[in-house]
Design an enzyme around this catalytic site. Structure first.
Site, PDB file in Angstrom:
ATOM      1  N   PHE A 398     -21.555 -25.191 -24.089  1.00  0.00           N
ATOM      2  CA  PHE A 398     -21.311 -26.821 -25.272  1.00  0.00           C
ATOM      3  C   PHE A 398     -21.584 -26.766 -26.721  1.00  0.00           C
ATOM      4  CE2 PHE A 398     -20.792 -28.894 -21.218  1.00  0.00           C
ATOM      5  CZ  PHE A 398     -19.766 -29.915 -21.161  1.00  0.00           C
ATOM      6  N   ASP A 399     -20.487 -26.288 -27.415  1.00  0.00           N
ATOM      7  CA  ASP A 399     -21.059 -26.751 -28.992  1.00  0.00           C
ATOM      8  C   ASP A 399     -22.393 -27.863 -29.163  1.00  0.00           C
ATOM      9  OD1 ASP A 399     -21.735 -26.352 -32.184  1.00  0.00           O
ATOM     10  OD2 ASP A 399     -20.581 -27.504 -32.076  1.00  0.00           O
ATOM     11  N   LYS A 400     -22.897 -28.277 -29.731  1.00  0.00           N
ATOM     12  CA  LYS A 400     -23.842 -29.719 -29.991  1.00  0.00           C
ATOM     13  C   LYS A 400     -22.778 -30.758 -30.564  1.00  0.00           C
ATOM     14  CE  LYS A 400     -27.365 -30.320 -32.148  1.00  0.00           C
ATOM     15  NZ  LYS A 400     -26.884 -31.146 -33.790  1.00  0.00           N
ATOM     16  N   VAL A 616     -16.931 -25.320 -25.477  1.00  0.00           N
ATOM     17  CA  VAL A 616     -16.044 -26.063 -25.497  1.00  0.00           C
ATOM     18  C   VAL A 616     -17.068 -26.707 -26.667  1.00  0.00           C
ATOM     19  CG1 VAL A 616     -16.275 -28.733 -24.983  1.00  0.00           C
ATOM     20  CG2 VAL A 616     -15.652 -27.266 -23.224  1.00  0.00           C
TER      21      VAL A 616
END
Length: 741
Positions: A398-400, A616
């Site tokens: 995941f990106d943040k 994502v």
């Protein structure tokens, strides 16, 4: 066009026409598109070619005769009383003829000639629905089910079995009606999932307020539309005035209406509730979210998966092989002294199982149903290959910012740094800023207004508020350049102004130990740091805060329950901020301070360890990692254009609990396809064995073929109703409030 082999006949007929460059057939939705040179191959001529081949067609998408938006495409005929009449007549004649031949009619005994006349007429009534297609297939050197049944019926007549000949033709005619009804149900099920677009919109004149009804294709961006209570919204837009509840289930899958007020985003095709709305249009009809959703569903069969390509390759080998086996069965035993009538009959039975209808239809119906069901939940997957890749995912990255967090950043702290212009402890909130600070603020604003990053939007809101009472001339930036993973820069008043992370400031030579010491005084556990300056001069350091998505923890737990081997967060932010976010949502691992190329390397490292990885993300910084991942998802309506371009799936509403839903439903779709394919092949193998052993009859072969086709179709359609497992139901406490503003 209910049998997959018929598509080959259609393709052969059209490709023989000069000027036809390419033909695509959507077997599931019963639609055909052809790229043509209209001077040589007009639409009317192609319709004539199709009609001559036994496949009458209606023009559905033409620049001159396209249906108006909001109207359903011209229906493709399924089972109806007109088409059923010959079948009913044939069945009646067959019953009477069989009774006469068996001597079941009192006082008449067995009367062969009248019985055969009735059976012959019954045969003709049944065959009229498919004999034209059979000879058309032969003309194009193809053998579809129409051809094979015709040969089998004529073969039964040659053997003197008039009842079985008529029965085989009748059963196949009934099968045609059942398959037409089944195909019609598939189309209705898919079309029901699409948004209901109205044909017209009510445009409000900006100067007089007059109302005018206009066709939806003529609605332009920035038009103001009036939407009455109970109507469907005609275009994507922003609510300017009014309050209502909007049913967005066709777009997001949310069953509860969303409360909208001024500033809320609404989508074309969604249903307005009790209030009247005035909506400012933000997208043309062919660029709306509803249009993208429909295009994705229509292209789901065009973007063929590896399974579909394998099945097609297998079918091209299977049919000739079974036909060859039938020839051997018909000729070899008689040459060895066996009774030719018996083995000729066995060969006719083999002919009827040579058409792989169930096998070829097994994959596209399930794939399109799976994609359509996800689309109803607000997850847009690009084609069957996307579903296959999603089903193989074993780890997720995941990106943040904007993905695990809400992406609605707020500038919480700002400290000015410029030894030449102003003191380091200046406060922008007390209204006592010197003009030089305002000038610098204006220059940074000129650069940030050109950026799409959430941090830039937060700074723009702050700066516009701070400069609202300023008399300074607004600055403008040109030659803006985005620096993925770092920030951006542009020319303002002849100077290069840069805005971005402390890493960018260090690259510009503007980051010193004093700057680091000042940054350390800012609260970074819940914030991201941003810097701005020009040349080697640092102007400011700011802390921007963001909050984790309320549903993020539940989404991570759902993924862990699915057995994913690794879940990791990749971010370019400060390690302490990443640690705080990871702890709050329960994500097991994180990597902080990453540039785009380092995110790419992290994704590749995950793939080397786990095989298939989902990435994502939502921004330009994630584009390289999204493109490199085995499966990629762009999150939210604010996702960058580049990330949307490279992603395999788009999560419209940004609800992270759609991620485990997507992966689980992809696995279910692939399992359904495998079951369908195995069943279709096994049924053919078993029945071929029965045929060679003499246990199968012609009418049994027809029933077996039709039954298998209907069963795999029904099994595929189940996916339309199973896009959300019970254990992953989205509950109101897991998601952000439904009120949009």
């Amino acid at each position: 066009m209910d049998c997959p082999n018929e598509s080959r006949v259609i393709r052969a007929a059209l490709e023989a026409v000069p000027g036809v460059c390419a033909v695509h057939i959507d077997l599931v939705r019963q639609q055909l598109s052809a790229h043509t040179d209209t001077a040589q191959a007009s639409s009317a001529f192609l319709q004539k070619v199709l009609a001559d081949s036994g496949f009458p067609a209606q023009l559905m998408d033409d620049t001159e005769t396209a249906p108006a938006p909001g109207t359903a495409p011209a229906p493709v005929a399924g089972a109806n009383w007109k088409s059923l009449t010959p079948v009913l007549v044939s069945a009646t004649l067959l019953a009477v003829g069989a009774a006469l031949e068996a001597g079941l009619v009192p006082d008449l005994g067995a009367t062969a000639l009248p019985a055969r006349i009735l059976l012959g007429i019954s045969l003709l009534f049944s065959m009229r629905s498919f004999v034209h297609r059979a000879f058309s297939a032969l003309r194009h050197r193809h053998a579809d089910m129409n051809t094979l049944v015709t040969i089998a019926a004529l073969g039964a007549l040659a053997l003197g079995d008039w009842i079985e000949a008529a029965l085989v033709a009748l059963l196949f005619a009934v099968a045609h009606q059942l398959e037409a009804a089944s195909a019609s149900r598939v189309r209705r099920s898919i079309d029901d999932c699409l948004a209901h677009l109205p044909a017209t919109a009510i445009r409000v004149d900006p100067s007089t307020g007059a109302l005018t009804a206009v066709p939806v294709p003529q609605v332009l961006v920035d038009d103001l539309l009036l939407v009455h209570p109970g109507e469907h919204i005609p275009a994507d837009g922003i609510v300017e005035t009014g309050w209502s509840e909007v049913d967005q289930s066709a777009m997001t899958g949310e069953s509860l209406p969303v409360t909208v007020s001024p500033g809320a985003t609404v989508y074309a095709g969604t249903a307005n509730g009790r209030g009247a709305l005035r909506v400012r249009v933000t997208a043309l009809a062919n660029q709306s979210r509803a249009s993208q959703l429909e295009q994705a569903i229509q292209q789901a069969h065009a973007l063929r998966s590896a399974t579909e390509r394998w099945v097609d390759s297998f079918a091209r080998v299977y049919t000739p092989a079974v036909l060859g086996l039938a020839v051997v069965v018909a000729t070899l035993p008689p040459l060895l002294g066996y009774q030719w009538q018996q083995w000729f009959y066995h060969a006719l039975v083999l002919l009827l199982i040579a058409c792989p209808c169930a096998l070829v239809i097994a994959t596209p119906v399930a794939m399109v149903s799976g994609i359509t069901a996800l689309a109803r939940k607000g997850v847009l997957v690009r084609g069957g290959e996307g579903i296959e890749r999603a089903a193989r995912v074993r780890a997720v990255a995941f990106d943040k910012t904007g993905v695990l967090t809400q992406g609605d950043l707020e500038l919480r702290h700002i400290t000015w740094w410029s030894a030449d212009n102003c003191p380091a402890d200046g406060c922008p909130d007390d209204g006592g800023q010197p003009l030089d600070k305002l000038r610098m603020l204006g220059r940074v604003l000129a650069v940030e207004v050109l950026s799409e990053h959430p941090a830039a939007r937060a700074f723009v809101r702050y700066a516009q508020q701070a400069l609202r009472t300023s008399t300074a001339q607004p600055a403008t930036a040109d030659r803006y350049l985005a620096l993925p993973g770092l920030g951006g820069e542009g020319m303002v008043d002849g100077a290069c102004v840069w805005v971005g992370s402390p890493v960018l400031a260090a690259q510009r030579g503007a980051w010193s130990s004093q700057a680091q010491a000042l940054a350390d005084t800012l609260p970074v556990a819940d914030n991201s740091l941003m810097t701005a300056g020009s040349g080697k001069q640092l102007w400011l350091i700011a802390a921007l805060g963001d909050s984790p998505r309320p549903e993020a923890r539940k989404a991570i737990q759902d993924l862990e329950r699915m057995g994913l081997t690794d879940i990791v967060m990749l971010s370019g932010d400060h390690p302490s901020h990443c640690e705080a976010v990871a702890q709050s949502i329960g994500i097991p691992r994180y990597h902080a301070g990453l540039l785009p190329q380092q995110k790419l390397a992290a994704v590749r490292a995950l793939e080397s360890s786990h095989g298939s990885v989902a990435m994502v993300g939502d921004g330009l910084n994630d584009a390289a990692a999204l493109a490199a991942a085995s499966f990629s998802v762009a999150v939210g309506s604010n996702a960058s254009h580049r990330s949307v371009q490279v992603a395999d799936a788009i999560l419209w509403d940004g609800n992270l609990r759609r991620i485990p839903l997507l992966l689980a439903h992809a696995r279910r779709t692939i399992s359904t396809i495998r079951l369908n394919v195995i069943f279709a092949i096994a049924s053919k193998v078993v029945f071929a064995g029965f045929a060679l052993l003499g246990f199968a009859t012609l009418w049994m072969a027809v029933l077996a073929d039709v039954g298998a086709t209907l069963l795999v179709t029904a099994n595929g359609l189940r996916l339309l109703r199973s896009a959300q497992p019970i254990e992953m139901e989205t509950r109101s406490e897991d998601i952000a409030p439904r009120t949009s503003s």
